[in-house]
Structure formats: C-alpha cells, structure tokens
Scaffold this active site. Structure first.
Site, PDB file in Angstrom:
ATOM      1  N   ARG A 160       0.844  -1.191   0.000  1.00  0.00           N
ATOM      2  CA  ARG A 160       0.000   0.000   0.000  1.00  0.00           C
ATOM      3  C   ARG A 160       0.876   1.236   0.000  1.00  0.00           C
ATOM      4  O   ARG A 160       1.875   1.302   0.713  1.00  0.00           O
ATOM      5  CB  ARG A 160      -0.920   0.017   1.226  1.00  0.00           C
ATOM      6  CG  ARG A 160      -2.050  -1.019   1.158  1.00  0.00           C
ATOM      7  CD  ARG A 160      -2.964  -0.921   2.342  1.00  0.00           C
ATOM      8  NE  ARG A 160      -3.988  -1.958   2.284  1.00  0.00           N
ATOM      9  CZ  ARG A 160      -4.764  -2.306   3.303  1.00  0.00           C
ATOM     10  NH1 ARG A 160      -4.622  -1.691   4.461  1.00  0.00           N
ATOM     11  NH2 ARG A 160      -5.668  -3.248   3.169  1.00  0.00           N
ATOM     12  N   ARG A 195       2.498   1.013  10.369  1.00  0.00           N
ATOM     13  CA  ARG A 195       1.961   1.399   9.059  1.00  0.00           C
ATOM     14  C   ARG A 195       3.088   1.340   8.038  1.00  0.00           C
ATOM     15  O   ARG A 195       3.941   2.230   7.979  1.00  0.00           O
ATOM     16  CB  ARG A 195       1.366   2.811   9.130  1.00  0.00           C
ATOM     17  CG  ARG A 195       0.505   3.189   7.939  1.00  0.00           C
ATOM     18  CD  ARG A 195      -0.016   4.600   8.086  1.00  0.00           C
ATOM     19  NE  ARG A 195      -0.894   4.765   9.231  1.00  0.00           N
ATOM     20  CZ  ARG A 195      -2.211   4.551   9.227  1.00  0.00           C
ATOM     21  NH1 ARG A 195      -2.793   4.166   8.108  1.00  0.00           N
ATOM     22  NH2 ARG A 195      -2.937   4.743  10.313  1.00  0.00           N
ATOM     23  N   GLU A 216      -6.414  -0.862  15.574  1.00  0.00           N
ATOM     24  CA  GLU A 216      -7.018  -1.810  14.630  1.00  0.00           C
ATOM     25  C   GLU A 216      -6.036  -2.905  14.225  1.00  0.00           C
ATOM     26  O   GLU A 216      -4.890  -2.629  13.885  1.00  0.00           O
ATOM     27  CB  GLU A 216      -7.489  -1.078  13.376  1.00  0.00           C
ATOM     28  CG  GLU A 216      -8.096  -1.996  12.335  1.00  0.00           C
ATOM     29  CD  GLU A 216      -8.222  -1.348  10.958  1.00  0.00           C
ATOM     30  OE1 GLU A 216      -8.275  -2.094   9.969  1.00  0.00           O
ATOM     31  OE2 GLU A 216      -8.226  -0.096  10.887  1.00  0.00           O
ATOM     32  N   SER A 251     -10.230  -5.909  10.127  1.00  0.00           N
ATOM     33  CA  SER A 251     -11.471  -5.290   9.672  1.00  0.00           C
ATOM     34  C   SER A 251     -12.219  -6.344   8.873  1.00  0.00           C
ATOM     35  O   SER A 251     -11.691  -6.892   7.901  1.00  0.00           O
ATOM     36  CB  SER A 251     -11.150  -4.068   8.806  1.00  0.00           C
ATOM     37  OG  SER A 251     -12.310  -3.311   8.544  1.00  0.00           O
ATOM     38  N   ARG A 276       1.038  -6.302  12.626  1.00  0.00           N
ATOM     39  CA  ARG A 276       0.382  -5.673  13.773  1.00  0.00           C
ATOM     40  C   ARG A 276       0.208  -6.674  14.913  1.00  0.00           C
ATOM     41  O   ARG A 276       0.278  -6.299  16.086  1.00  0.00           O
ATOM     42  CB  ARG A 276      -0.958  -5.074  13.358  1.00  0.00           C
ATOM     43  CG  ARG A 276      -0.782  -3.880  12.424  1.00  0.00           C
ATOM     44  CD  ARG A 276      -2.028  -3.051  12.294  1.00  0.00           C
ATOM     45  NE  ARG A 276      -1.749  -1.834  11.532  1.00  0.00           N
ATOM     46  CZ  ARG A 276      -2.524  -0.760  11.481  1.00  0.00           C
ATOM     47  NH1 ARG A 276      -3.660  -0.749  12.183  1.00  0.00           N
ATOM     48  NH2 ARG A 276      -2.199   0.285  10.766  1.00  0.00           N
TER      49      ARG A 276
END
Length: 430
Positions: free
Chosen positions: A262, A277, A349, A352, A391
């Site tokens: 990403r 991130r 988070e 999801s 994560r």
C-alpha cells in the site's frame, strides 16, 4: 457497483443510503445519464427497424421499375444505417459514462449500521481480556531492548526509504510463527480452504474489488500494467469473477497468507515510527462467497474467526461496529477488531471484517444458480483480516515485554518456535 434498476425503481432509497455516508443525492445525475443512454438505444432500435423495412421495399421498387422510389428508399437505407451507427455509438458512450459514475459511488450501509461522521462515532460491541498491569512503564515495540536487534529501520530506509523494515533473528521467527499459527487455526478449526495467489493482478481484478478507479493512488502499478495487491481480498474474491456457481458450492471460505503493498497515500505524519503502518507487510486474509440470505450470519462467523486468533494468543481486544462515516468504500457493514497496545496505552485496529452484499459481485459478474431453479442471482462477498501479521507481532511483543527488556511469548506459538518461549533481553530466542 449499484444496480441501476434498483435506482430507477427507488431513487429516494438510493439517495437516503448515500446521505447516511454524508454524500449528496446522486440519483438525479445517475438517472439523467441512464435516460439519455436508453433514449439513444431506443433511437438506434427504431432506426434499425426503419432501415430493415426500407431494405425490404427497395427490391420491390426495383422490380416494378419505380426508379424514383428505388432511389428514395436506397437513400433512406443509407441514412438509417448511419443513424443506427451514430445512435449506437452515442449509447455506448453514455453506457460508459454511467458505468464510470457507478464505479465511483460507495456501497450503501445496512439499516443497523450506526450513524456517525468518523471513528469517534463507532460503537463498541464487546471486549475480551484485561490489559496487563505493568510495574514499569511499557515501551513501544521498537524500543524494547530484546526486539531492537531484530527490527532494523535504518537499513530498510537505506534500501527502500521510509515505512519499511528489515526483520532478523528471533523477531522474524516470531513473525513467521504467527502467520503459520493463523493459517493452521483457520484451516483446522474454522474450516477455511488455504489458498496461494499471485500478488500481481490485472486492472480488472482491482476494479472487481473496488480498489479502482477511486483508490488508484493507494496502490502500486508496474510499468507493464499489473497492480501489486493491497491485500489478498483482491485475488481470493476475484477467483469467482465471471462465474455462475452451483448453489451446492456455497459458501466458499478461503484464507491466504500474502505480501501486501500500500502506498499509504494521505497518511503523512501518521504512525511514522515503528512498523504499524508500512508500505510492504503481510496479512492472513479471509474471504467468503455466500448466498445473499447467509451473508450477515457469515459476517458474524468471520468476526469470530478473527477474534479466536487474538484469544488463543491471549491478547486483549475490543470489537466495534463502524459507523456510516467510517466504513470502507465497498462495505455494507464492518466490524473492526482493535488489539490493546500497552506501549501506546490504547487499542489499535488489527482486523477489519466486512460484508459487501452484491456490490463487488456486480462489478465482477459473479453469480450462482439457486437450488430451486430460476434465474442466476448475484452472490454476496465478505472479506476480513485474520490477522494483519505485522500488527499482531507488535501486539505480542508489547504485551509480553518484561522489565529486563525480554519478551514472554504466547503459549500458542511455542510449538512453532521449537519449544522456545521467550526473546531474551539481548534478542535471542530462548
């Protein structure tokens, strides 16, 4: 993508759904293009009928020697042929305009999704586990002494720039163990089918799962037109693109462990330290393909699969339902799992899980044939992290850290680490 017939039948419901996302009514624009498109199609069909009728009369006029009528009809045939071509071309252009517009309009939320503008309006559903009480100030993952030898941001920056990391030794062993543990749990306990997919895909696949056209800047494209996947949601979901599935084949439940990429466009200044991130990371993804009537039950099932990973690792978390203003583009309803990170003293988070209804299926033309017969219908698609491996590594390291700089590792990982249970304060797996 939205069903144009549903918008025609109930434009007010379409606008009301988008209004819950904070978007103005778009039905008028959509229907104006649709009306023009349909008018051009009708004009082409009418001109084609006129052309066919005149073509039949040409021969009769010639047979009876009516030269004037023959010439008039032949000119009419040519005129109608040109009109058919022109109207068909204009209809195709309006069709492309309509499709392009529909491709940029997000899914409408289900009625039970809470109203809200942003993450502050999300609703907590439940919590599991109690955050550990430390007798020292807990560090963030990159500051834990035992972790530092195996987490190298400086070398990664030299190689690739910011938002990359080089992992070594004990840390990468734990990272690999986490991915294997997740896969084994999903396959053995949850009945998902392990799948291995490419990380380079064609544009059609990115359109199918709504990364394109709206979010092109969030992904990386190669010089020959391939895209690097942001998650294996893209590949797993698109395995049914263009298919008409048998009812007996549903539900299809898949999991895959892949590299993900990403660009993190728009995230400047967010989580710039550590590996929370990254541009390149790993995820174990879950995707389900279901009948429409089963998708909400499947959504809860997938959420439970992700929760089970955290519970087996002993990581405190909370489950929330995203409000209308915080949901992803293609989602009808989303559950987020947020794991406790003591180094940040907050939940972050880690998964999801979304149901998309038939939104992606329409883009991919993925259907199934109902058991009772009848016209093929669109499947429903769901996707979710099960989990984000990096994560999860952060959570394991921060929650297991000790005052001396070592890290106690979850019992569920010990078999994957050859019976080793800790990362020592000097960075060894012991």
């Amino acid at each position: 993508m939205h069903d144009i017939r549903a918008i025609r039948d109930n434009p007010a419901a379409f606008d009301a759904g988008l209004a819950r996302r904070g978007l103005p009514g778009l039905s008028a624009e959509v229907l104006a293009i649709d009306e023009t498109r349909r008018a051009r199609i009708l004009a082409a069909e009418t001109a084609q009928a006129d052309q066919n009728r005149a073509s039949k009369e040409v021969g009769a006029a010639k047979a009876r020697g009516d030269t004037a009528e023959f010439d008039r009809l032949r000119a009419l045939v040519a005129e109608k042929k040109a009109e058919v071509a022109r109207m068909t071309e204009e209809a195709a252009a309006e069709d492309a305009r309509l499709r392009d517009l529909l491709m940029t309009i997000p899914n409408t939320p289900l009625p039970e999704v809470p109203e809200g503008r942003d993450e502050d309006d999300n609703v907590e559903l439940r919590r599991w586990g109690t955050p550990r009480a430390f007798d020292f100030t807990p560090r963030e993952h990159f500051d834990i002494p035992g972790v530092k030898p195996g987490m190298d941001f400086e070398t990664a920056s030299k190689l690739s720039g910011s938002r990359f990391v080089v992992l070594r030794g004990a840390v990468i062993r734990v990272h690999r163990a986490l991915a294997q543990f997740m896969l084994d749990t999903h396959v053995t306990d949850h009945g998902l089918t392990e799948t291995w997919t490419p990380v380079l895909v064609k544009s059609e696949a990115m359109y199918g799962t709504n990364q394109l056209p709206k979010f092109a800047e969030d992904s990386y494209q190669t010089t020959n037109g391939w895209w690097l996947i942001p998650t294996s949601e893209v590949t797993l979901t698109n395995t049914v693109a263009g298919e008409i599935l048998d009812d007996a084949a549903l539900p299809i439940r898949m999991t895959a462990h892949t590299q993900c990429f990403r660009s993190e466009a728009g995230s400047a200044g967010k989580d710039t330290t550590g590996m929370l991130r990254q541009h390149q990371f790993e995820k174990v993804e879950m995707v389900s393909i279901t009948r429409p009537e089963d998708s909400l039950t499947e959504h809860d099932r997938m959420t439970a699969c992700a929760e089970a990973i955290l519970e087996k690792l002993g990581l405190p978390y909370r489950t929330i339902v995203l409000c209308t203003g915080d949901m992803g583009f293609g989602a009808q309803k989303t559950h987020d799992l947020e794991v406790w990170l003591p180094g940040q003293n907050r939940y972050r988070e880690i998964s999801s899980v979304s149901t998309c209804g038939d939104f992606q299926a329409r883009r991919m033309n993925a259907r199934y044939r109902p058991a009772g017969g009848g016209k093929p219908d669109y499947v429903h698609t769901l996707n979710g992290s099960g989990l984000a491996v990096g994560r999860c590594l952060i959570a394991v390291l921060e929650n297991g850290q000790q005052a001396d700089g070592s890290v106690d590792l979850p019992a569920a990982l010990h078999p994957y680490l050859g019976g080793r249970t800790r990362i020592s304060a000097t960075g060894d797996l012991v």
